[in-house]
Design a protein around this motif. Structure first.
Motif, PDB file in Angstrom:
ATOM      1  N   LEU A  42       0.799  -1.225   0.000  1.00 53.83           N
ATOM      2  CA  LEU A  42       0.000   0.000   0.000  1.00 53.83           C
ATOM      3  C   LEU A  42       0.831   1.274   0.000  1.00 53.83           C
ATOM      4  CD1 LEU A  42      -2.715  -1.095   2.589  1.00 53.83           C
ATOM      5  CD2 LEU A  42      -2.865  -1.115   0.094  1.00 53.83           C
ATOM      6  N   THR A  43       2.064   1.190   0.452  1.00 52.22           N
ATOM      7  CA  THR A  43       2.911   2.383   0.517  1.00 52.22           C
ATOM      8  C   THR A  43       4.119   2.195  -0.390  1.00 52.22           C
ATOM      9  OG1 THR A  43       4.246   1.554   2.359  1.00 52.22           O
ATOM     10  CG2 THR A  43       2.229   2.773   2.922  1.00 52.22           C
ATOM     11  N   PRO A  44       4.716   3.290  -0.849  1.00 54.91           N
ATOM     12  CA  PRO A  44       5.908   3.169  -1.687  1.00 54.91           C
ATOM     13  C   PRO A  44       7.051   2.411  -1.004  1.00 54.91           C
ATOM     14  CG  PRO A  44       5.026   5.370  -1.866  1.00 54.91           C
ATOM     15  CD  PRO A  44       4.248   4.684  -0.775  1.00 54.91           C
ATOM     16  N   SER A  45       7.275   2.666   0.271  1.00 56.93           N
ATOM     17  CA  SER A  45       8.385   1.986   0.957  1.00 56.93           C
ATOM     18  C   SER A  45       8.102   0.491   1.118  1.00 56.93           C
ATOM     19  CB  SER A  45       8.668   2.636   2.307  1.00 56.93           C
ATOM     20  OG  SER A  45       7.526   2.562   3.133  1.00 56.93           O
ATOM     21  N   GLN A  46       6.860   0.139   1.391  1.00 49.01           N
ATOM     22  CA  GLN A  46       6.496  -1.272   1.518  1.00 49.01           C
ATOM     23  C   GLN A  46       6.650  -1.982   0.171  1.00 49.01           C
ATOM     24  OE1 GLN A  46       2.393  -1.999   2.523  1.00 49.01           O
ATOM     25  NE2 GLN A  46       2.730  -4.141   3.017  1.00 49.01           N
ATOM     26  N   GLN A  47       6.226  -1.327  -0.908  1.00 45.90           N
ATOM     27  CA  GLN A  47       6.346  -1.938  -2.223  1.00 45.90           C
ATOM     28  C   GLN A  47       7.813  -2.103  -2.614  1.00 45.90           C
ATOM     29  OE1 GLN A  47       5.288   0.138  -5.934  1.00 45.90           O
ATOM     30  NE2 GLN A  47       3.838  -1.547  -6.282  1.00 45.90           N
ATOM     31  N   ALA A  48       8.629  -1.093  -2.342  1.00 41.73           N
ATOM     32  CA  ALA A  48      10.058  -1.192  -2.654  1.00 41.73           C
ATOM     33  C   ALA A  48      10.697  -2.350  -1.887  1.00 41.73           C
ATOM     34  CB  ALA A  48      10.759   0.126  -2.332  1.00 41.73           C
ATOM     35  N   PHE A  49      10.309  -2.508  -0.619  1.00 37.47           N
ATOM     36  CA  PHE A  49      10.829  -3.610   0.186  1.00 37.47           C
ATOM     37  C   PHE A  49      10.427  -4.954  -0.422  1.00 37.47           C
ATOM     38  CE2 PHE A  49      10.149  -6.795   3.496  1.00 37.47           C
ATOM     39  CZ  PHE A  49      11.419  -6.855   4.062  1.00 37.47           C
ATOM     40  N   GLU A  50       9.185  -5.084  -0.830  1.00 37.44           N
ATOM     41  CA  GLU A  50       8.701  -6.348  -1.396  1.00 37.44           C
ATOM     42  C   GLU A  50       9.342  -6.648  -2.753  1.00 37.44           C
ATOM     43  OE1 GLU A  50       7.269  -8.474   0.353  1.00 37.44           O
ATOM     44  OE2 GLU A  50       6.370  -7.302   1.953  1.00 37.44           O
ATOM     45  N   VAL A  51       9.613  -5.612  -3.556  1.00 36.60           N
ATOM     46  CA  VAL A  51      10.305  -5.827  -4.833  1.00 36.60           C
ATOM     47  C   VAL A  51      11.721  -6.330  -4.567  1.00 36.60           C
ATOM     48  CG1 VAL A  51      11.283  -4.685  -6.868  1.00 36.60           C
ATOM     49  CG2 VAL A  51       8.933  -4.219  -6.196  1.00 36.60           C
ATOM     50  N   ARG A  52      12.413  -5.714  -3.603  1.00 33.68           N
ATOM     51  CA  ARG A  52      13.760  -6.184  -3.257  1.00 33.68           C
ATOM     52  C   ARG A  52      13.717  -7.620  -2.738  1.00 33.68           C
ATOM     53  NH1 ARG A  52      14.010  -0.957  -1.273  1.00 33.68           N
ATOM     54  NH2 ARG A  52      13.755  -1.670   0.883  1.00 33.68           N
ATOM     55  N   ALA A  53      12.690  -7.970  -1.967  1.00 36.94           N
ATOM     56  CA  ALA A  53      12.548  -9.341  -1.474  1.00 36.94           C
ATOM     57  C   ALA A  53      12.308 -10.317  -2.627  1.00 36.94           C
ATOM     58  CB  ALA A  53      11.417  -9.419  -0.458  1.00 36.94           C
ATOM     59  N   PHE A  54      11.511  -9.901  -3.611  1.00 35.04           N
ATOM     60  CA  PHE A  54      11.265 -10.745  -4.783  1.00 35.04           C
ATOM     61  C   PHE A  54      12.563 -10.978  -5.554  1.00 35.04           C
ATOM     62  CE2 PHE A  54      10.435 -11.070  -9.347  1.00 35.04           C
ATOM     63  CZ  PHE A  54       9.613 -12.187  -9.384  1.00 35.04           C
ATOM     64  N   VAL A  55      13.336  -9.918  -5.762  1.00 38.78           N
ATOM     65  CA  VAL A  55      14.603 -10.046  -6.489  1.00 38.78           C
ATOM     66  C   VAL A  55      15.558 -10.955  -5.707  1.00 38.78           C
ATOM     67  CG1 VAL A  55      16.642  -8.786  -7.290  1.00 38.78           C
ATOM     68  CG2 VAL A  55      14.361  -7.859  -7.707  1.00 38.78           C
ATOM     69  N   PRO A 110       4.110   0.631 -10.251  1.00 47.14           N
ATOM     70  CA  PRO A 110       5.055   1.092  -9.231  1.00 47.14           C
ATOM     71  C   PRO A 110       4.546   2.340  -8.511  1.00 47.14           C
ATOM     72  CG  PRO A 110       5.902   1.519 -11.430  1.00 47.14           C
ATOM     73  CD  PRO A 110       4.632   0.749 -11.598  1.00 47.14           C
ATOM     74  N   LEU A 111       4.772   2.361  -7.222  1.00 41.81           N
ATOM     75  CA  LEU A 111       4.369   3.506  -6.409  1.00 41.81           C
ATOM     76  C   LEU A 111       5.486   4.529  -6.263  1.00 41.81           C
ATOM     77  CD1 LEU A 111       2.461   1.589  -3.597  1.00 41.81           C
ATOM     78  CD2 LEU A 111       1.514   2.727  -5.616  1.00 41.81           C
ATOM     79  N   SER A 112       6.717   4.102  -6.577  1.00 38.85           N
ATOM     80  CA  SER A 112       7.852   5.019  -6.471  1.00 38.85           C
ATOM     81  C   SER A 112       9.009   4.506  -7.326  1.00 38.85           C
ATOM     82  CB  SER A 112       8.313   5.150  -5.016  1.00 38.85           C
ATOM     83  OG  SER A 112       8.930   3.953  -4.594  1.00 38.85           O
ATOM     84  N   ARG A 113       9.989   5.349  -7.459  1.00 42.94           N
ATOM     85  CA  ARG A 113      11.212   5.001  -8.189  1.00 42.94           C
ATOM     86  C   ARG A 113      11.919   3.827  -7.514  1.00 42.94           C
ATOM     87  NH1 ARG A 113      15.614   9.351  -9.974  1.00 42.94           N
ATOM     88  NH2 ARG A 113      17.234   7.918 -10.605  1.00 42.94           N
ATOM     89  N   ALA A 114      11.848   3.780  -6.184  1.00 40.46           N
ATOM     90  CA  ALA A 114      12.524   2.722  -5.433  1.00 40.46           C
ATOM     91  C   ALA A 114      11.978   1.337  -5.774  1.00 40.46           C
ATOM     92  CB  ALA A 114      12.397   2.991  -3.936  1.00 40.46           C
ATOM     93  N   SER A 115      10.757   1.257  -6.263  1.00 39.15           N
ATOM     94  CA  SER A 115      10.187  -0.027  -6.653  1.00 39.15           C
ATOM     95  C   SER A 115      10.734  -0.519  -7.984  1.00 39.15           C
ATOM     96  CB  SER A 115       8.664   0.070  -6.755  1.00 39.15           C
ATOM     97  OG  SER A 115       8.102   0.388  -5.516  1.00 39.15           O
ATOM     98  N   LEU A 116      11.221   0.390  -8.812  1.00 39.38           N
ATOM     99  CA  LEU A 116      11.740   0.013 -10.126  1.00 39.38           C
ATOM    100  C   LEU A 116      13.231  -0.272 -10.113  1.00 39.38           C
ATOM    101  CD1 LEU A 116       9.943   2.498 -12.528  1.00 39.38           C
ATOM    102  CD2 LEU A 116       9.542   0.065 -12.250  1.00 39.38           C
TER     103      LEU A 116
END
Length: 122
Positions: A42-55, A110-116
């Motif tokens: 739901l938040t940009p920081s949470q999404q960025a964290f989950e993308v890093r976890a997926f990678v 993506p919710l933020s640049r950090a997710s990409l």
């Protein structure tokens, strides 16, 4: 009788099976579960964290990421956005990203640049 002799002759070495090789990539279910967390963030920081976890989950034990293709589309026009276009990182909220890995498609907004950034890193 013959069966008992065969088992006795084989000894304990026959009962041992070689260990399974360590996993090198996530199974399809593991990848889908990790990607579902990306989409539910739901938040940009949470999404960025989950993308890093997926990678991290997709990275093999030898530190190699699987091959994937990324398709970026502008939500308003539907046009493809080249991966070297500055708009990709400047306005990520205006895009829909599709990651293709092992014949499966993983789509998110993506919710933020950090997710990409973890997906675009070499």
């Amino acid at each position: 009788m013959i069966l008992a002799m065969t088992a006795a002759a084989a000894g304990p070495a026959a009962a041992q099976t070689p260990p399974a090789p360590p996993p090198t990539a996530p199974t399809a279910l593991q990848a889908q579960a990790a990607w579902l967390k990306v989409r539910r963030a739901l938040t940009p920081s949470q999404q960025a964290f989950e993308v890093r976890a997926f990678v991290a989950a997709a990275t093999t034990e030898r530190g190699r990421r699987p091959e994937w293709a990324i398709d970026a589309r502008d939500l308003a026009s539907g046009r493809a956005v080249p991966l070297d276009d500055p708009a990709l990182l400047q306005r990520p909220q205006a895009l829909e990203i599709t990651l293709t890995m092992d014949g499966r498609f993983y789509t998110f907004r993506p919710l933020s640049r950090a997710s990409l950034e973890p997906l675009l890193a070499p």
